[in-house]
Design an enzyme around this catalytic site. Structure first.
Site, PDB file in Angstrom:
ATOM      1  N   ALA A   8      61.559   9.359  24.057  1.00 21.36           N
ATOM      2  CA  ALA A   8      61.669  10.526  24.772  1.00 21.36           C
ATOM      3  C   ALA A   8      61.513  11.695  23.567  1.00 21.36           C
ATOM      4  O   ALA A   8      60.783  12.584  23.756  1.00 21.36           O
ATOM      5  CB  ALA A   8      62.875  10.867  25.351  1.00 21.36           C
ATOM      6  N   ARG A  34      61.422   9.632   1.263  1.00 19.77           N
ATOM      7  CA  ARG A  34      61.090   8.280   1.517  1.00 19.77           C
ATOM      8  C   ARG A  34      59.943   8.235   2.573  1.00 19.77           C
ATOM      9  O   ARG A  34      59.411   9.289   3.189  1.00 19.77           O
ATOM     10  CB  ARG A  34      62.254   7.613   1.879  1.00 19.77           C
ATOM     11  CG  ARG A  34      63.269   7.522   1.056  1.00 19.77           C
ATOM     12  CD  ARG A  34      64.448   6.679   1.414  1.00 19.77           C
ATOM     13  NE  ARG A  34      65.319   7.271   2.640  1.00 19.77           N
ATOM     14  CZ  ARG A  34      65.228   6.994   4.127  1.00 19.77           C
ATOM     15  NH1 ARG A  34      64.626   5.605   4.314  1.00 19.77           N
ATOM     16  NH2 ARG A  34      65.904   7.646   4.933  1.00 19.77           N
ATOM     17  N   TYR A  38      64.146   7.405  21.295  1.00 18.80           N
ATOM     18  CA  TYR A  38      63.039   7.819  20.092  1.00 18.80           C
ATOM     19  C   TYR A  38      61.941   8.169  21.200  1.00 18.80           C
ATOM     20  O   TYR A  38      61.252   9.086  20.661  1.00 18.80           O
ATOM     21  CB  TYR A  38      62.893   6.373  19.425  1.00 18.80           C
ATOM     22  CG  TYR A  38      61.821   6.457  18.332  1.00 18.80           C
ATOM     23  CD1 TYR A  38      62.233   7.054  16.872  1.00 18.80           C
ATOM     24  CD2 TYR A  38      60.846   5.877  18.452  1.00 18.80           C
ATOM     25  CE1 TYR A  38      61.569   7.359  15.892  1.00 18.80           C
ATOM     26  CE2 TYR A  38      59.734   6.136  17.240  1.00 18.80           C
ATOM     27  CZ  TYR A  38      59.941   6.719  16.271  1.00 18.80           C
ATOM     28  OH  TYR A  38      59.370   6.837  15.079  1.00 18.80           O
TER      29      TYR A  38
HETATM   30  P1  NAP Z   1      62.017   6.793   6.567  1.00 16.89           P
HETATM   31  O1  NAP Z   1      61.281   5.830   5.668  1.00 16.89           O
HETATM   32  O2  NAP Z   1      63.253   6.271   7.229  1.00 16.89           O
HETATM   33  O3  NAP Z   1      62.434   8.176   5.957  1.00 16.89           O
HETATM   34  C1  NAP Z   1      63.020   9.184   6.878  1.00 16.89           C
HETATM   35  C2  NAP Z   1      62.784  10.407   6.067  1.00 16.89           C
HETATM   36  O4  NAP Z   1      63.497  11.443   6.798  1.00 16.89           O
HETATM   37  C3  NAP Z   1      63.663  10.452   4.821  1.00 16.89           C
HETATM   38  O5  NAP Z   1      63.249  11.275   4.031  1.00 16.89           O
HETATM   39  C4  NAP Z   1      64.796  11.113   5.411  1.00 16.89           C
HETATM   40  O6  NAP Z   1      65.968  11.674   4.227  1.00 16.89           O
HETATM   41  C5  NAP Z   1      64.520  11.970   6.253  1.00 16.89           C
HETATM   42  N1  NAP Z   1      65.606  12.475   7.251  1.00 16.89           N
HETATM   43  C6  NAP Z   1      66.243  11.852   8.107  1.00 16.89           C
HETATM   44  N2  NAP Z   1      66.859  12.408   9.040  1.00 16.89           N
HETATM   45  C7  NAP Z   1      67.049  13.668   8.274  1.00 16.89           C
HETATM   46  C8  NAP Z   1      67.647  15.179   8.613  1.00 16.89           C
HETATM   47  N3  NAP Z   1      68.602  15.027   9.654  1.00 16.89           N
HETATM   48  N4  NAP Z   1      67.285  16.019   7.890  1.00 16.89           N
HETATM   49  C9  NAP Z   1      66.431  16.065   6.938  1.00 16.89           C
HETATM   50  N5  NAP Z   1      65.907  14.827   6.670  1.00 16.89           N
HETATM   51  C10 NAP Z   1      66.127  13.584   7.242  1.00 16.89           C
HETATM   52  O7  NAP Z   1      61.011   7.033   7.867  1.00 16.89           O
HETATM   53  P2  NAP Z   1      59.344   6.794   8.083  1.00 16.89           P
HETATM   54  O8  NAP Z   1      59.134   5.565   8.333  1.00 16.89           O
HETATM   55  O9  NAP Z   1      58.652   7.350   6.788  1.00 16.89           O
HETATM   56  O10 NAP Z   1      59.256   7.844   9.275  1.00 16.89           O
HETATM   57  C11 NAP Z   1      58.626   9.215   9.277  1.00 16.89           C
HETATM   58  C12 NAP Z   1      58.275   9.896  10.412  1.00 16.89           C
HETATM   59  O11 NAP Z   1      57.415   9.000  11.192  1.00 16.89           O
HETATM   60  C13 NAP Z   1      59.418   9.794  11.446  1.00 16.89           C
HETATM   61  O12 NAP Z   1      59.295  10.838  12.181  1.00 16.89           O
HETATM   62  C14 NAP Z   1      59.165   8.544  12.327  1.00 16.89           C
HETATM   63  O13 NAP Z   1      59.832   8.727  13.624  1.00 16.89           O
HETATM   64  C15 NAP Z   1      57.653   8.392  12.404  1.00 16.89           C
HETATM   65  N6  NAP Z   1      57.026   7.372  12.603  1.00 16.89           N
HETATM   66  C16 NAP Z   1      57.317   6.332  11.788  1.00 16.89           C
HETATM   67  C17 NAP Z   1      56.575   5.091  12.105  1.00 16.89           C
HETATM   68  C18 NAP Z   1      56.980   3.905  11.156  1.00 16.89           C
HETATM   69  O14 NAP Z   1      56.561   2.808  11.507  1.00 16.89           O
HETATM   70  N7  NAP Z   1      57.478   3.809   9.903  1.00 16.89           N
HETATM   71  C19 NAP Z   1      56.133   4.684  13.214  1.00 16.89           C
HETATM   72  C20 NAP Z   1      55.934   5.907  14.192  1.00 16.89           C
HETATM   73  C21 NAP Z   1      56.306   7.016  13.529  1.00 16.89           C
HETATM   74  P3  NAP Z   1      66.824  10.645   3.346  1.00 16.89           P
HETATM   75  O15 NAP Z   1      65.842   9.845   2.468  1.00 16.89           O
HETATM   76  O16 NAP Z   1      67.593  11.566   2.770  1.00 16.89           O
HETATM   77  O17 NAP Z   1      67.470   9.908   4.605  1.00 16.89           O
END
Ligand code: NAP
Length: 248
Positions: free
Chosen positions: A158, A16, A156
């Site tokens: 940290a 995702r 988060y």
């Molecule tokens: P997201 O849409 O919630 O997707 C999270 C992904 O991580 C999913 O594929 C999920 O798998 C996987 N995941 C979560 N826990 C896991 C685990 N224990 N083992 C394996 N896979 C796991 O998040 P996103 O917004 O794309 O964020 C991606 C990254 O960018 C993250 O590190 C987030 O902190 C960082 N980030 C995001 C934003 C933002 O605004 N969106 C901003 C700054 C940084 P499932 O689908 O199976 O749950």
């Protein structure tokens, strides 16, 4: 590029959001891609199909980044199927927000275990192969929250500041082996992670962003694609913000 020349990328959290966009972009760039997910089986199969439609191979595996054995098994299976890993991108991450006063111990640990231990587990498992081959690229997804701090996100922030320190240190350790390590720190990107926020919060966020809009996963994937490519061959140990100017 023929299959014999295909490069191999690994993405944690590819089912995702940003990870999914990264899987697709790297496939578009010519990589075969192994990625993991925690529970979104259906979405993972869709991503596999999207990669196959681009003419590349994809291998989706359920693996929990908190668990080193699970990560090692996933990476071994990926290398057996696709070959040695040239590029690793860690995108698996979660939030569990609360003011510190109300923070539950399990939410503190869940976020640190997933976001920070998860990066350690993946990098620990790929780095030896990269050192032996004297080449490799690692991109870790951190966040502007780790740079600026964010109320209700002590756990988060940290974890994300930890990722930046980890990336810089690893870059210093393995640069001599021809391996580059960088962090990408997104601001506000439209994914499920931010989708739960109400319109009022979103509008407030937009007002703080110089470009006055939230970012798209593809915009982050474009930066990751650049960092993985040879065009970024002299960039290592950097924390690159991609935030529409929210941190100005
Ligand atoms: P997201 O849409 O919630 O997707 C999270 C992904 O991580 C999913 O594929 C999920 O798998 C996987 N995941 C979560 N826990 C896991 C685990 N224990 N083992 C394996 N896979 C796991 O998040 P996103 O917004 O794309 O964020 C991606 C990254 O960018 C993250 O590190 C987030 O902190 C960082 N980030 C995001 C934003 C933002 O605004 N969106 C901003 C700054 C940084 P499932 O689908 O199976 O749950």
């Amino acid at each position: 590029m023929t299959d014999a020349m295909a490069r191999v990328a690994l993405v944690s959290g590819g089912s995702r959001g940003i990870g999914r966009a990264v899987v697709r972009q790297l496939a578009h760039d010519g990589f075969d891609v192994g990625f993991c997910y925690r529970s979104s089986e259906e979405e993972a199969r869709e991503v596999e199909k999207e990669v196959a439609d681009l003419g590349r191979r994809a291998l989706a595996r359920r693996a929990d980044v908190r668990d080193a054995d699970s990560v090692r098994a996933w990476i071994q299976r990926t290398e057996d199927a696709l070959g040695p890993i040239d590029a690793a991108v860690t995108s698996a991450g979660i939030t569990k927000d609360n003011p510190l006063l109300l923070m539950r111990d399990e939410d503190w640990h869940a976020v640190l275990d997933t976001n920070l231990d998860g990066v350690y587990n993946v990098c620990r498992a790929v780095v030896f192969g990269m050192m032996k081959r004297k080449s490799g690229v690692i991109v870790n997804l951190s966040s502007v929250a780790g740079v600026l701090g964010h109320a209700t996100q002590t756990n988060y922030a940290a974890s994300k500041a930890g990722i930046d320190g980890f990336s810089r240190s690893l870059a210093k350790e393995v640069g001599r082996y021809g391996i580059r390590v960088n962090s990408v720190a997104p601001g506000f990107i439209e994914t499920d992670m931010t989708g739960a926020l109400n319109e009022q919060v979103l509008e407030k966020a937009r007002q703080q962003i110089a470009l006055r809009r939230v970012g798209q996963p593809q915009e982050v994937a474009d930066l990751v694609s650049f960092l993985v490519s040879d065009r970024a061959r002299y960039i290592t140990g950097a924390v690159l913000r991609i935030d529409g100017g929210i941190s100005l």
